[in-house]
Scaffold this motif. Structure first.
Motif, mmCIF file in Angstrom:
data_model
loop_
_atom_site.group_PDB
_atom_site.id
_atom_site.type_symbol
_atom_site.label_atom_id
_atom_site.label_comp_id
_atom_site.label_asym_id
_atom_site.label_seq_id
_atom_site.Cartn_x
_atom_site.Cartn_y
_atom_site.Cartn_z
ATOM 1 N N ALA A 1 0.827 -1.210 0.000
ATOM 2 C CA ALA A 1 0.000 0.000 0.000
ATOM 3 C C ALA A 1 0.858 1.254 0.000
ATOM 4 N N ALA A 2 1.904 1.199 0.829
ATOM 5 C CA ALA A 2 2.820 2.350 0.883
ATOM 6 C C ALA A 2 3.513 2.534 -0.445
ATOM 7 N N GLY A 3 3.880 1.408 -1.076
ATOM 8 C CA GLY A 3 4.564 1.494 -2.360
ATOM 9 C C GLY A 3 3.668 2.083 -3.430
ATOM 10 N N ALA A 4 2.384 1.655 -3.439
ATOM 11 C CA ALA A 4 1.447 2.187 -4.417
ATOM 12 C C ALA A 4 1.235 3.682 -4.204
ATOM 13 N N LYS A 5 1.118 4.059 -2.915
ATOM 14 C CA LYS A 5 0.944 5.480 -2.595
ATOM 15 C C LYS A 5 2.151 6.283 -3.044
ATOM 16 N N SER A 6 3.358 5.696 -2.825
ATOM 17 C CA SER A 6 4.594 6.395 -3.199
ATOM 18 C C SER A 6 4.656 6.619 -4.696
ATOM 19 N N ARG A 7 4.163 5.627 -5.466
ATOM 20 C CA ARG A 7 4.234 5.774 -6.920
ATOM 21 C C ARG A 7 3.252 6.824 -7.421
ATOM 22 N N ARG A 8 2.158 6.995 -6.666
ATOM 23 C CA ARG A 8 1.160 7.972 -7.104
ATOM 24 C C ARG A 8 1.592 9.397 -6.783
ATOM 25 N N VAL A 9 2.461 9.541 -5.820
ATOM 26 C CA VAL A 9 2.916 10.862 -5.420
ATOM 27 C C VAL A 9 4.096 11.283 -6.289
ATOM 28 N N PHE A 10 4.008 12.495 -6.832
ATOM 29 C CA PHE A 10 5.095 13.002 -7.663
ATOM 30 C C PHE A 10 6.384 13.064 -6.856
ATOM 31 N N PHE A 11 7.436 12.495 -7.385
ATOM 32 C CA PHE A 11 8.728 12.444 -6.707
ATOM 33 C C PHE A 11 8.641 11.642 -5.415
ATOM 34 N N GLY A 12 7.713 10.660 -5.354
ATOM 35 C CA GLY A 12 7.566 9.848 -4.151
ATOM 36 C C GLY A 12 8.844 9.171 -3.713
ATOM 37 N N PRO A 13 9.540 8.414 -4.604
ATOM 38 C CA PRO A 13 10.798 7.769 -4.215
ATOM 39 C C PRO A 13 11.843 8.778 -3.740
ATOM 40 N N THR A 14 11.857 9.926 -4.386
ATOM 41 C CA THR A 14 12.816 10.966 -3.993
ATOM 42 C C THR A 14 12.540 11.450 -2.577
ATOM 43 N N ARG A 15 11.270 11.636 -2.277
ATOM 44 C CA ARG A 15 10.904 12.092 -0.937
ATOM 45 C C ARG A 15 11.256 11.031 0.109
ATOM 46 N N ASP A 16 11.098 9.750 -0.257
ATOM 47 C CA ASP A 16 11.454 8.671 0.666
ATOM 48 C C ASP A 16 12.944 8.731 1.015
ATOM 49 N N ILE A 17 13.776 8.850 -0.024
ATOM 50 C CA ILE A 17 15.232 8.886 0.182
ATOM 51 C C ILE A 17 15.631 10.119 0.984
ATOM 52 N N MET A 18 15.057 11.266 0.630
ATOM 53 C CA MET A 18 15.394 12.510 1.340
ATOM 54 C C MET A 18 15.014 12.421 2.812
ATOM 55 N N ALA A 19 13.867 11.819 3.091
ATOM 56 C CA ALA A 19 13.426 11.685 4.482
ATOM 57 C C ALA A 19 14.385 10.802 5.266
ATOM 58 N N GLN A 20 14.875 9.735 4.635
ATOM 59 C CA GLN A 20 15.811 8.835 5.308
ATOM 60 C C GLN A 20 17.147 9.520 5.574
ATOM 61 N N ILE A 21 17.627 10.255 4.593
ATOM 62 C CA ILE A 21 18.897 10.979 4.769
ATOM 63 C C ILE A 21 18.770 11.982 5.902
ATOM 64 N N LEU A 22 17.673 12.719 5.916
ATOM 65 C CA LEU A 22 17.453 13.723 6.947
ATOM 66 C C LEU A 22 17.351 13.094 8.327
ATOM 67 N N ALA A 23 16.678 11.927 8.399
ATOM 68 C CA ALA A 23 16.496 11.260 9.693
ATOM 69 C C ALA A 23 17.806 10.711 10.245
ATOM 70 N N VAL A 24 18.650 10.190 9.362
ATOM 71 C CA VAL A 24 19.895 9.544 9.805
ATOM 72 C C VAL A 24 21.036 10.545 9.980
ATOM 73 N N ASP A 25 21.194 11.437 9.017
ATOM 74 C CA ASP A 25 22.363 12.324 9.004
ATOM 75 C C ASP A 25 22.046 13.797 9.249
ATOM 76 N N GLY A 26 20.770 14.149 9.221
ATOM 77 C CA GLY A 26 20.424 15.553 9.355
ATOM 78 C C GLY A 26 20.719 16.300 8.059
ATOM 79 N N VAL A 27 20.680 17.611 8.126
ATOM 80 C CA VAL A 27 20.913 18.444 6.946
ATOM 81 C C VAL A 27 22.314 18.208 6.387
#
Length: 318
Positions: free
Chosen positions: A157-183
């Motif tokens: 479900a999350a994957g389908a939602k991610s594909r429907r959202v523009f730049f979904g995969p990009t937002r996923d990666i950015m969120a992970q980078i921000l959570a682990v390493d910060g800005v």
């Protein structure tokens, strides 16, 4: 160079800026789309351990097509296209720096060296965060990709939602980078990028003019200037790519694997794979930079001619 063959260099003050930027955006985007597959292949070759996945540039190209399809060659392209901003910043800085240095020296090599290095410094400050994200996306879909971040595929479900959202995969990666390493995570490898691209740019421009000058000595007197420049560009690109490739390998590993030390990454690379490890991805880089330089030179010189202020058209001969 322009004194010996009267190859006229169009300087910043000669340009109609509105035309220059309008045409420049289209030219830059076209070039990036054409060479992106080679950029992706280069990154994967540089990051892999030994020859664990790919035996070389051609092998990587074939395997990516077979396993991931044509779209696999363009993973992360939409994010990478934002480097269009840094491309315009690069061009502007280069031209303005040339103009500034010309106040103190008319030596073309010096102007090219200083302007090229300065332009790369400004551009990389914009490009690195984009590269950090796009390189993570480049590695997705590769078996056993050595990245710290990956798209969540466990939840359909999350994957389908991610594909429907523009730049979904990009937002996923950015969120992970921000959570682990910060800005700071978006500037991982910034020093390595500067150590790669400032020398690359500072080497390319002087060699571009140098090769054009040497070619002008052996070419027929009626040979179009653009032909000399079109040949000089790829020659300069091969030279600069070869000189700076070791640092480019280190940069790719720092950004993709999340390392913090350029020196330690360099030492580990040489220890595990020997000096030849520093040549990883060089052929792909040349395949990318050579044609890019050809198209860039022809496009850039043509762009500058098209953007020449109307009152100067009759005074220039090509």
């Amino acid at each position: 160079m322009h004194q010996k063959r009267n190859i006229q260099i169009i300087e910043w003050e000669d340009l109609d800026k509105r035309k220059f930027y309008s045409f420049g955006v289209f030219m830059t985007m076209s070039i990036r789309a054409a060479v992106y597959p080679a950029t992706l292949i280069r990154t994967r070759l540089q990051v892999q351990r030994g020859r664990s996945l790919y035996g070389g540039t051609l092998d990587a190209f074939v395997k990516i097509l077979q396993r991931e399809g044509p779209r696999g060659l363009y993973r992360g392209f939409m994010v990478n296209s934002f480097t269009l901003i840094s491309g315009q910043a690069y061009i502007t800085t280069y031209e303005l720096a040339r103009k500034y240095v010309s106040r103190y020296s008319q030596d073309n090599t010096l102007k090219s060296l200083v302007a090229g290095g300065s332009a790369s410094l400004v551009a990389q400050s914009i490009t690195v965060p984009i590269d950090v994200v796009s390189q993570q996306l480049m590695m997705q879909g590769q078996e056993g990709h050595p990245t710290r971040f990956s798209l969540n595929k466990s939840d359909p479900a999350a994957g389908a939602k991610s594909r429907r959202v523009f730049f979904g995969p990009t937002r996923d990666i950015m969120a992970q980078i921000l959570a682990v390493d910060g800005v700071r995570g978006f500037y991982r490898g910034y020093v390595a990028s500067l150590l790669t691209y400032i020398p690359n740019s500072a080497v390319w421009w002087p060699f571009y003019h140098f090769y054009a000058e040497q070619l002008s000595r052996i070419a027929p007197s009626d040979c179009p200037h653009l032909v000399l420049q079109a040949v000089a560009g790829p020659l300069a690109a091969v030279t600069a790519s070869t000189v700076t490739n070791p640092m480019d390998v280190v940069r790719a590993r720092v950004q993709v694997e999340g390392r913090s030390s350029v020196v330690e990454t360099f030492k580990q690379l040489v220890s595990e794979e020997g000096v030849w490890g520093l040549t990883k991805g060089l052929s792909a880089r040349i395949l990318s930079s050579g044609p890019t330089a050809f198209v860039m030179v022809v496009g850039y010189e043509t762009l500058k001619k098209m953007s020449l202020r109307p009152e100067l058209l009759d005074s220039r001969h090509w």
